[in-house]
Scaffold this motif. Structure first.
Motif, PDB file in Angstrom:
ATOM      1  N   SER D 178       0.825  -1.192   0.000  1.00 35.81           N
ATOM      2  CA  SER D 178       0.000   0.000   0.000  1.00 35.81           C
ATOM      3  C   SER D 178       0.868   1.255   0.000  1.00 35.81           C
ATOM      4  CB  SER D 178      -0.900  -0.062   1.224  1.00 35.81           C
ATOM      5  OG  SER D 178      -1.502   1.154   1.429  1.00 35.81           O
ATOM      6  N   GLY D 182       0.265   2.726  -3.461  1.00 32.80           N
ATOM      7  CA  GLY D 182      -0.907   3.559  -3.234  1.00 32.80           C
ATOM      8  C   GLY D 182      -0.561   4.959  -2.794  1.00 32.80           C
ATOM      9  N   ALA D 257      -4.041  -1.351  -3.662  1.00 30.12           N
ATOM     10  CA  ALA D 257      -3.013  -0.750  -2.824  1.00 30.12           C
ATOM     11  C   ALA D 257      -3.579   0.436  -2.051  1.00 30.12           C
ATOM     12  CB  ALA D 257      -1.836  -0.307  -3.689  1.00 30.12           C
ATOM     13  N   ARG D 258      -4.408   1.210  -2.706  1.00 30.88           N
ATOM     14  CA  ARG D 258      -4.983   2.367  -2.016  1.00 30.88           C
ATOM     15  C   ARG D 258      -5.965   1.961  -0.935  1.00 30.88           C
ATOM     16  NH1 ARG D 258      -4.229   7.213  -2.645  1.00 30.88           N
ATOM     17  NH2 ARG D 258      -6.240   7.943  -1.914  1.00 30.88           N
ATOM     18  N   GLN D 260      -5.971  -0.858   0.620  1.00 30.28           N
ATOM     19  CA  GLN D 260      -5.278  -1.733   1.577  1.00 30.28           C
ATOM     20  C   GLN D 260      -6.021  -3.037   1.831  1.00 30.28           C
ATOM     21  OE1 GLN D 260      -4.157  -0.019   5.269  1.00 30.28           O
ATOM     22  NE2 GLN D 260      -2.300   0.864   4.415  1.00 30.28           N
TER      23      GLN D 260
END
Ligand SMILES: Nc1ncnc2c1ncn2[C@@H]1O[C@H](COP(=O)(O)OP(=O)(O)OP(=O)(O)O)[C@@H](O)[C@H]1O
Ligand SMILES: Nc1ncnc2c1ncn2[C@@H]1O[C@H](COP(=O)(O)OP(=O)(O)OP(=O)(O)O)[C@@H](O)[C@H]1O
Ligand SMILES: [Mg+2]
Ligand SMILES: [Mg+2]
Lengths: 349, 504, 341, 349
Positions: D178, D182, D257-258, D260
């Protein structure tokens, strides 16, 4: 795809094989994939669930899908003309809340139920027509791409429906409305089914016997050719969207009658579902072809498969997967039909 | 040349379509370095045979040998790899791509997988240059006229590694001058040993090009004769009948003006300040090079193009700015040159394309269609046009090019007209059918209608018309009548508009 | 379908504290009492449960509740889901289809009013209808097992008032999808409670309860109100807030509240990215709904409206809190039917 | 639409009018509607909300839309080839849960975070490629209509994603995943934006400089012409869908990734949104035209409008309505541009 008899087989075996598969192929090529798929679905679900093949269940499945069938007809009209309607779901919601608001307001204002119902129906149809007219102006007059225009109006109408109700369902409709249009039946067949049949027959007749109906096919098939023959593609397209709007309104009113409330959160699946049903029914997305009966059969197939899976208690995640597979197979089978017909012609079956 | 291996040899080729046997055990042989004309009526199976040679379609049975080796061509790429390349009857161009991209489609010059746009343009430029065609390389193909598109189509097939070149009516939309360069190139190719298969309905082209002619009739091989065989004999072989004369005698016109145009200028400036008239019973020709504006002038008369200036009168009544529908109601009918893009409803029964503009006349209260009488009339007209197969309920796209063209003409003949504007009416129509079409046009004129024929086929204009207007760069450069109508004068005015004053 | 769950033993959820109302709805006076399910089940009844969808942890907990309780009581259970809050029409079809071979239907309604005719018809056909979680306005339900979203959001708001301790603070509020019954109710409860206090709702952002949508709404709210003190809303919003606030170093300055509990908010409370979450005991609600259906089928006494007790859980309360009232165990995967045989 | 100067005006006035509107028209015809609409949107929202035109907000709006932009690229590839992809949303969900499950499993099994991340990325890309390959087989090989095929696979992939997770977010991803994909940034611009830019540039280069890229346009423009030029439309289409699948996977990984967590209920809006963005960016739904930059700009326009409305606290009903209007206007403006260009060409402006 089609089995071509290989040359090396002894002639006798070859002959027999030709007869058996040949007959099947001929039937397939004649009636098309849809009735066969319907039959298969019925047999499979009858085996999976004893309740499937009962009059009650079939009646209920058809009644549930009556309004969907009408909305498939709405989509069908637009597809034939070479258009596309992603706003049928939002129009359904808008008509539902508008007609329900009108009815409950009238009733609250002291009108008789009959009067309230008539006004509600009129408002519903007018809203449908109006929504269709917005699409008609955008697509027919301003020539905005149908996909984008109806995506835009889908958002706009849904916003309006929410605005009208502030997200709260509209209740207080006359009981008669729901009794008559949602739950009554004539000669053992419920009213929504009759109305769907009537809508299909009327539409069939209009498309087959009237000039605007024929123009619809022409514009869908080749707008330039239509234009050079004095037919205005824009105006014809506009007509298609307005007809579609009215048909959606009919479906939405039936649905509202069944719900007994005006709802803004209905119809989310309708745009894609109705297109899928029509395409399964052999309507071309490139316009200019398709017939009413098959479009309705497409709707019925999807409806029966869903009903059958519910009865057979198929896990809902698998339901999604099965539905996807049915969609693909239905269209593939239709393509196959063309090939089989070609093979028969070429004397290869 | 006696023991030479044929460049291409086909034996026992059969192909069926639903309801039709397109090819029935056809044999065909192409020698290296010869031009071999395929000749036959519309629907005889020429295009079908060609698609099989070019790998665009598969046969139901039969074998194909290339340079003596049996091959199975599964697709066009296979054929191209073996040096077989084709110009198909129906255009196969990507409308949104540029001319250059279309010319090199499928074989973009690239180095290490990277396409060089410079090389693409150079190659396209060279190909077009060899053919003497001047077309802007960067114009999207959809903005070209039909003739220009035809040139792009031809340029696509002229590749460097050719063994067999197939041309299916390549000049149907070109006029004589534009054809000449093509003929020369075909000759060059022959000298380099390339075999050319050439399909045409134009007798002049057979004279000019053919080493041998193979005749097909109803999907069957009839015979192969030397290119020197007389036209009469070829037509007899093709139709099974003797045909005395192609062009009918045209009756004299009246002096009543049917349609007159004064100072016509279209919105898109394709035509400027054109004045012309058509009398009742008269056949008027519009001639001109490609892009000269002759089509647009005719279109403007039928409300298809919008006018910027000028006015139109029909029987002395002003009809300037009439829409297509109004024009049709005035019985002014325009038949488009491109049957695919503007003419037919391809995925509908052919009948519907024929009756399309007249549906109102086949309706009660202009709304309820009388299907029975529609069906009957359409069937009658198409029978008269010798449609093959004679079944108007098949989809339009299932007919051969020439038969589609006949159906389109049938549209004009279905109802009586005041003014008939025919744009390239006989593109791809066989000689036999042409005779009956010309006869019908003469009959219509005799019946009192005014007819305009817009055509790149010069003989057609020369033989059929009372008067001819010659267009060049959007203006009328000459107005010829009687004895003035001859090839030199027309050609001269087509190309040098400044030598003669524009006619008012 | 009867795979034994390796999770917590399913027998000891009772007795549990509930509020009981003498009538359906929240209008009458509720009484707090203890609730235990019946232990007298004469046969394997057929029950089906209809959910708006089964695509998030909340409804997975409900799934866990009804299936586990069916297993415990020895009845058959089928679970159907309509694929989202836009599909009222589909939910009706599913209810009609499953009612054909069920004795009782447990409904987690998409719409407060839209299912009334369906419920009326079910009643006429002699089916037991239990309204759970979302609530309907129909007078024809047999019984209700549901908490008030208004109440639950109000408690969340109250917690906010308590922690902010009378200071003037701002909160951005993310109720959920516009038009969805639970979100509209929660919105009422939250805003009513904060009206006239020092807590100012500076931004109300409606949106679907997928984490992606909520994540965007939060970023936009932060941009619009750079000096925000609290974020409150649905669970995905609270979950989505974690990484966004950490990225901007705002974890300590902005408090995050959720008005219902999911595994995400639970671990958020553990790690400190979520300040507190109201716990709507979805598992208990579902178990009670199932029990109410069985009692009605067995013609035993039952209460017309039961709701398990609500709580706002923060880090301090987490220790003593029994998560099995609210969350499905982590190793639970969705089951669509249980058959008792 | 375009004002043609009327003949009766005095020549001087005429002249001036031509100059002023002429210049504007020329600019419009040159740059197109999109930049102008973007400019208008920026000005309007800057006036409505003081926070709109801040570096932070614009960066955040762009970052939010970075993964959408990548998915618009995926849709773009397919649209250029004359296809249609309704399954991008479901593929996003499937990739998200598959890669997240892989990562958290690896981590739980004792792998190092780096190893888990690499495996997660690979699995994600493979799942995207696989999903694309399913579409490719159906559309490219079996010639099923793209609309129906991707509608079918949308249902299938969504069912699979739900089956894998039962709707519960998959947590326990490596924190680095992340952080890097992200939330990190290079030279002040966050990683997702860089990746979106890289994807756009790579795609642009592929489409422009490689033969398969050129073939994509040819097939989209006229599949039959392409076939007759020795290009296999089926294979080209298949390639488009596989490329699209991989691009969707990239977008889905960034989103994961953003967030999580791996989520199965994300992406529902993506199919229609991505098509809308591409069409606003001038891509034709009939295939064979469009350029990468404009498609990305279309995504940016929609993203900025949504962001701006959120900042300006526009009520959510009105947001829906405004979004619909923006869609329609954007496409209308593009049509207008064509007319203006034609008028300029014809020397009328
Ligand atoms: N589809 C089109 N799009 C744009 N311009 C066109 C189109 N068709 C024709 N034009 C332009 O209009 C002008 C006149 O064309 P028109 O078709 O009238 O010529 P023509 O003499 O009939 O040529 P042809 O022999 O090619 O049919 C030409 O300059 C041509 O470039
Ligand atoms: N796609 C198709 N479907 C059905 N029938 C077809 C199809 N294509 C061609 N045919 C039939 O095959 C026969 C031969 O057609 P073909 O196009 O080869 O004729 P042709 O000799 O090229 O004629 P023309 O001179 O008109 O171009 C015709 O009867 C036609 O109707
Ligand atoms: Mg031919
Ligand atoms: Mg012309």
């Amino acid at each position: 795809m089609t089995d071509v008899v290989v040359e090396t087989k002894p002639a006798a075996a070859r002959k027999r094989r030709v007869n058996v598969t040949g007959a099947a192929a001929r039937v397939f090529a004649r009636v098309g994939a849809l009735p066969i798929l319907l039959a298969i679905a019925v047999v499979v679900f009858a085996m999976l669930s004893p309740n499937f093949l009962t009059v009650d269940n079939l009646q209920s499945a058809l009644r549930q899908n009556a309004y969907i069938a009408i909305i498939v007809l709405a989509q069908f009209v637009v597809l034939v003309a070479g258009g596309f309607d992603l706003s049928v779901g939002s129009i359904t919601a808008l008509v539902s809340v508008a007609s329900a608001t009108a009815m409950s307001d009238r009733l609250a204002a002291g009108s008789s139920p009959a009067e309230a119902i008539v006004i509600g129906l009129l408002i519903g149809l007018l809203v449908g027509l109006g929504a269709g007219a917005v699409n008609a102006v955008g697509i027919g007059m301003l020539k905005i791409n149908p996909f984008i225009m109806t995506l835009a109006t889908a958002s706009i109408f849904a916003g309006l429906a929410l605005k009208v109700t502030a997200g709260v369902p509209v209740s207080g409709l006359p009981a008669d409305f729901s009794d008559v249009f949602g739950y009554s039946s004539w000669w053992g067949v419920s009213t929504p089914i009759w109305i769907a049949i009537a809508a299909a027959v009327v539409l069939w007749a209009l498309l087959r016997w009237t000039r605007p109906g024929r123009n619809l096919y022409a514009v869908g098939s080749n707008p330039n050719a239509a234009r050079l023959s004095g037919i205005s593609p824009g105006r014809t397209m506009a007509l298609a969207y307005m007809t579609s709007g009215v048909l959606v309104a009919v479906g939405a009113l039936l649905l509202t009658a069944r719900l007994q409330t005006g709802e803004s959160n209905i119809g989310a699946d309708l745009p894609l579902l109705s297109i899928a049903a029509a395409v399964i029914g052999g309507v071309s997305l490139r316009g200019g072809s398709g017939n009413v009966l098959n479009a309705v059969l497409g709707a019925v197939l999807l409806g029966l498969v869903t009903n059958g899976m519910n009865l057979a208690r198929i896990e809902s995640y698998y339901e999604m997967i099965v539905l996807g597979v049915v969609l693909a197979v239905a269209v593939l089978a239709d393509r196959l039909r063309g090939r089989v017909a070609a093979a028969i012609n070429a004397g290869r079956v | 040349m006696t023991h030479q291996i044929p460049a291409l040899e086909m034996t026992g080729i059969s192909k069926r379509f639903p309801g039709v046997v397109a090819l029935d055990a056809v044999d065909f042989q192409l020698l290296q370095g010869e031009t071999h004309v395929l000749f036959g009526e519309n629907g005889a199976g020429k295009s079908t045979l060609i698609s099989i040679m070019a790998g665009a379609a598969s046969s139901d049975s039969g074998t194909v040998r290339l340079a003596g080796r049996e091959t199975s061509l599964r697709n066009v790429a296979d054929a191209r790899r073996l040096g077989v390349s084709a110009v198909f009857q129906e255009f196969s161009l990507a409308p949104t791509l540029s001319v250059a991209e279309n010319v090199v489609m499928g074989e973009q010059p690239s180095r290490a997988g990277v396409v060089s746009h410079r090389a693409v343009r150079e190659l396209a430029h060279r190909r077009l240059g060899e053919l003497g065609f001047e077309i802007p390389l960067d114009a999207p193909v959809e903005t070209l006229t039909r003739a220009e598109q035809q040139m792009v189509e031809i340029a696509k097939a002229f590749r460097s590694d050719l063994k067999v070149l197939i041309l299916d009516e390549p000049t149907a939309s070109l006029n004589d001058t534009e054809c000449e360069r093509l003929y020369e190139l075909v000759g060059d190719l022959n000298r380099r040993g390339v075999g050319v298969v050439y399909v045409t309905h134009r007798m002049g082209e057979i004279r000019r090009l053919a080493d041998r002619v193979t005749v097909l009739r109803d999907g069957r091989y009839v015979t192969t004769v030397p290119g020197t065989t007389s036209s009469e004999e070829l037509i007899r072989l093709m139709t099974g009948r003797v045909m005395d004369q192609i062009y009918p005698t045209i009756p004299p016109p009246t002096s009543t003006v049917a349609l007159s145009a004064v100072g016509l200028t279209t919105r898109d400036q394709a035509v400027s300040d054109a004045s012309f008239e058509v009398r009742k019973g008269e056949i008027v020709g519009f001639a001109g090079l490609m892009g000269s504006g002759k089509s647009h002038a005719a279109r403007a008369c039928a409300g298809v193009e919008r006018l910027a200036a000028g006015h139109l009168e029909l029987h002395g009544r002003r009809v300037t700015g009439a829409s297509v529908a109004q024009s049709l109601r005035n019985r002014v009918v325009y038949l488009p040159p491109d049957r695919k893009s503007e003419g037919l409803l391809l995925n509908r029964p052919l009948r519907e394309s024929v009756s399309l503009p007249w549906l109102g006349r086949y309706s009660w209260a202009r709304t309820l269609v009388r299907r029975r009488s529609e069906q009957r009339d359409v069937a009658d007209v198409l029978r008269m046009m010798k449609l093959s197969p004679p079944d108007p309920d098949r989809n339009a796209e299932a007919y051969s090019g020439g038969n589609q063209q006949k159906a389109l003409l049938g549209r004009a003949l279905l109802r009586e007209c005041e003014v008939l504007l025919l744009d390239e009416p006989t593109v791809g129509v066989d000689v036999g059918a042409r005779v009956s079409i010309y006869q019908r046009v003469a009959d219509i004129a005799e019946g009192g209608a005014g007819v305009v024929i817009v055509s790149s086929d010069l003989p057609e204009v020369l033989h059929l018309c009372h008067r001819v207007y010659v267009f060049c760069q959007g203006r009328i450069t000459a107005h010829l009548q009687g004895d003035e109508i001859n090839e030199e004068r027309v050609l001269q005015h087509m190309m040098h508009w400044d030598e003669t004053e524009a006619v008012g | 379908a009867d795979k034994p769950s390796s999770s917590e033993p399913s027998a000891d959820w009772f007795p549990t504290a509930v509020t009981v109302w003498p009538k359906q709805g929240f209008d009458s006076e509720g009484v707090e009492q203890e609730y235990s399910p019946t232990d007298d089940v004469s046969k394997a009844w057929n029950i089906c449960a209809s959910f708006p969808h089964l695509a998030d942890a909340y409804w997975l907990a409900a799934d866990y509740g009804v299936i586990q309780e069916a297993e415990r009581a020895g009845v058959n259970m089928d679970v159907l889901e309509a694929g989202g809050y836009g599909n009222l029409d589909k939910q009706i079809q599913q209810i009609e289809d499953c009612a054909q071979n069920s004795d009782a239907v447990i409904i987690g309604a998409i719409s407060t009013d839209g299912l009334n005719p369906t419920i009326e018809k079910l009643k006429a056909d002699g089916k037991v209808v239990i309204d759970f979680i979302n609530g309907v306005s129909s007078p024809d339900t047999t019984a209700q097992s549901l908490v008030s979203y208004r109440e639950i959001a109000s408690q969340t708001a109250q917690y906010l008032l308590d922690t902010s301790d009378g200071e003037a603070v701002t909160v951005a509020w993310f109720p959920g999808p516009k038009g969805a019954g639970f979100a509209e109710e929660a919105n009422k409860g939250f805003t009513e409670t904060l009206a006239g206090t020092n807590v100012e709702v500076v931004n109300t952002q409606w949106g679907n309860t997928d984490k992606d949508s909520q994540s965007k709404l939060i970023e936009d709210a932060l941009a619009a109100n750079p000096d925000l003190d609290y974020i409150a809303g649905n669970a995905p919003a609270a979950e989505a807030a974690g990484p966004i606030l950490r990225d901007r170093d705002l974890t300590d300055s902005i408090g995050v509240l959720s008005y219902y509990m999911t595994p995400g908010t639970y671990s958020g409370i553990q790690t400190g990215s979520v300040l507190a979450s109201a716990a709507d005991p979805a598992v208990l609600t579902s178990r009670i709904a199932t029990d109410l259906a069985i009692r009605a089928l067995e013609k035993q006494d039952f209460d017309l409206h039961v709701a398990p007790a609500l709580q706002v859980i923060d880090k301090a309360a987490l220790e003593s809190w029994d998560s099995t009232t609210t969350l499905a165990p982590t190793d639970w995967s969705a089951e669509f039917s249980y058959s008792a045989n």
